[in-house]
Design a protein around this motif. Sequence first.
Motif, short mmCIF file in Angstrom:
data_model
loop_
_atom_site.label_atom_id
_atom_site.label_comp_id
_atom_site.label_asym_id
_atom_site.label_seq_id
_atom_site.Cartn_x
_atom_site.Cartn_y
_atom_site.Cartn_z
N SER A 1 -5.60 -11.68 2.30
CA SER A 1 -4.84 -10.51 1.84
C SER A 1 -3.62 -10.96 1.06
CB SER A 1 -4.41 -9.65 3.04
OG SER A 1 -3.65 -8.54 2.60
N ASN A 2 -3.24 -10.14 0.07
CA ASN A 2 -1.96 -10.36 -0.61
C ASN A 2 -0.85 -9.59 0.06
OD1 ASN A 2 -3.06 -7.85 -1.47
ND2 ASN A 2 -1.73 -7.85 -3.26
N ASN A 3 -1.18 -8.84 1.11
CA ASN A 3 -0.22 -8.00 1.82
C ASN A 3 -0.23 -8.38 3.30
OD1 ASN A 3 1.28 -5.95 3.00
ND2 ASN A 3 -0.29 -4.37 2.71
N PRO A 4 0.85 -8.97 3.79
CA PRO A 4 0.86 -9.42 5.19
C PRO A 4 0.81 -8.28 6.20
CG PRO A 4 3.04 -9.64 4.23
CD PRO A 4 2.12 -9.29 3.10
N ASP A 5 1.09 -7.05 5.74
CA ASP A 5 1.07 -5.90 6.65
C ASP A 5 -0.24 -5.12 6.58
OD1 ASP A 5 3.74 -6.37 7.48
OD2 ASP A 5 4.49 -5.40 5.65
N ILE B 1 0.82 -14.36 -0.76
CA ILE B 1 1.80 -13.37 -1.18
C ILE B 1 2.40 -13.78 -2.52
CG2 ILE B 1 3.93 -12.19 -0.51
CD1 ILE B 1 3.22 -12.98 2.41
N SER B 2 2.49 -12.83 -3.43
CA SER B 2 3.01 -13.15 -4.76
C SER B 2 4.50 -13.53 -4.68
CB SER B 2 2.82 -11.97 -5.72
OG SER B 2 3.50 -10.83 -5.24
N SER C 1 3.40 -15.79 -12.59
CA SER C 1 2.40 -15.19 -13.46
C SER C 1 1.11 -14.95 -12.67
CB SER C 1 2.10 -16.10 -14.66
OG SER C 1 1.40 -17.26 -14.23
N ARG C 2 0.24 -14.12 -13.26
CA ARG C 2 -1.05 -13.87 -12.63
C ARG C 2 -1.83 -15.17 -12.48
NH1 ARG C 2 -4.46 -9.69 -15.78
NH2 ARG C 2 -2.78 -8.36 -15.02
N GLU C 3 -1.78 -16.00 -13.51
CA GLU C 3 -2.51 -17.27 -13.47
C GLU C 3 -1.97 -18.20 -12.40
OE1 GLU C 3 -3.34 -15.13 -17.03
OE2 GLU C 3 -1.39 -15.74 -16.22
N ARG D 1 -3.07 -20.43 -6.58
CA ARG D 1 -2.85 -20.47 -5.12
C ARG D 1 -3.94 -19.70 -4.38
NH1 ARG D 1 1.32 -18.33 -2.83
NH2 ARG D 1 1.97 -16.87 -4.46
N LEU D 2 -4.34 -18.57 -4.96
CA LEU D 2 -5.42 -17.79 -4.34
C LEU D 2 -6.71 -18.60 -4.31
CD1 LEU D 2 -6.56 -15.15 -3.19
CD2 LEU D 2 -6.90 -14.36 -5.54
N ASP D 3 -7.00 -19.30 -5.39
CA ASP D 3 -8.23 -20.09 -5.45
C ASP D 3 -8.22 -21.20 -4.41
OD1 ASP D 3 -10.72 -20.90 -6.33
OD2 ASP D 3 -9.91 -22.15 -7.93
N ALA D 4 -7.04 -21.77 -4.19
CA ALA D 4 -6.93 -22.81 -3.15
C ALA D 4 -7.26 -22.24 -1.78
CB ALA D 4 -5.54 -23.41 -3.16
N ALA D 5 -6.81 -21.01 -1.53
CA ALA D 5 -7.11 -20.36 -0.25
C ALA D 5 -8.59 -20.02 -0.16
CB ALA D 5 -6.26 -19.10 -0.09
N ILE D 6 -9.16 -19.54 -1.27
CA ILE D 6 -10.58 -19.23 -1.28
C ILE D 6 -11.42 -20.48 -1.00
CG2 ILE D 6 -12.50 -18.58 -2.81
CD1 ILE D 6 -10.56 -16.62 -4.19
N SER D 7 -11.06 -21.57 -1.66
CA SER D 7 -11.85 -22.81 -1.54
C SER D 7 -11.92 -23.31 -0.11
CB SER D 7 -11.26 -23.88 -2.46
OG SER D 7 -11.33 -23.50 -3.81
N ARG D 8 -10.89 -23.02 0.65
CA ARG D 8 -10.85 -23.47 2.04
C ARG D 8 -12.01 -22.90 2.85
NH1 ARG D 8 -8.13 -22.14 6.86
NH2 ARG D 8 -7.15 -20.28 5.97
N TYR D 9 -12.51 -21.73 2.45
CA TYR D 9 -13.59 -21.08 3.20
C TYR D 9 -14.97 -21.42 2.66
CZ TYR D 9 -9.88 -18.24 5.27
OH TYR D 9 -8.75 -17.83 5.94
N GLN D 10 -15.04 -22.05 1.49
CA GLN D 10 -16.33 -22.40 0.89
C GLN D 10 -17.30 -21.21 0.91
OE1 GLN D 10 -17.13 -25.70 -0.55
NE2 GLN D 10 -14.92 -25.43 -0.56
#
Length: 214
Positions: free
Chosen positions: A38-42, A60-61, A66-68, A73-82
Motif C-alpha cells: 500500500s502507498n497509504n499506511p492507514d 509512502i511517497s 517524482s513518479r519515476e 522504490r515500489l519496484d524494489a518492494a514488488i521484487s521482494r515478493y517475486q
Amino acid sequence: MESSCRILVLISGNGSNLQAIIDSCYDNLNADVVGVISNNPDAYGLIRAHQNEIDTSCVISREGESREEYDVRLDAAISRYQPDLIVLAGFMRILSPALVERYEGRMVNIHPSLLPLYPGLHTHARAMEAGDSEHGASVHFVIPALDAGPVILQAKVPVYGDDTIETLSERVHEQEHAIYPLVVKWFSQGRLQMKDGRAWLDGELIGPNGYAPD
C-alpha cells in the motif's frame, strides 16, 4: 506438484476487492496471495491482510519525489515478493511506463466503468451525468496508457433514475467482487494471457469488450 501462482495485491484503501480475492484463493489451489503493498499506511486493506496472515509493505511517497523515483522504490518492494501476477485493487497512483512495461502481461487492474467509457476518476458521476442506462466494471491488463489496456472481463449493472453515486457504486462493487477473483483464477490456471497487445483466454482472442461466453 506445480507451485501455486504468486499473487501480489496493491491497494490504497478499504481493500474490498483484496478481500474477495483472498476469499477466492481459499477455494483456488492454483493461487496464493503472498503479499499486499500500500502507498497509504492507514489503508484498511492492510488490516485485512494481517487478519489473513499475509505479509504487507508500505511504500509512502516522499515530498518532491517524482513518479519515476517513487516507482523505483515500489519496484524494489514488488521484487521482494517475486510475483507471478500483480493485482491493482484500488491503488490510487498512476504507474510510470517503465514499471508497467517491466510487468507487461502480468499486471491487471479493475476499473469502475465499462471501458473504454470513462477512464480516470469519478466514473459513477460521469455515467449518471451522461444519462447512461447501464454502467459497470472492467478488468483489464495494464499498459502505460491510463485505463487503456486490453479488457479481459466486464460486468454490467443498470442505472436507475433515483440512483445516487453511493447506490450505483455499491451495485458496481458487488460485481467487481465477482469478476476480479475469476480473472485471477483464469490467470493462475494458465488460461489467460496477454500477447500482441490483446487478451487471450484458452487460446481464443477476447473481444474488445471482454470475454463473452457463447
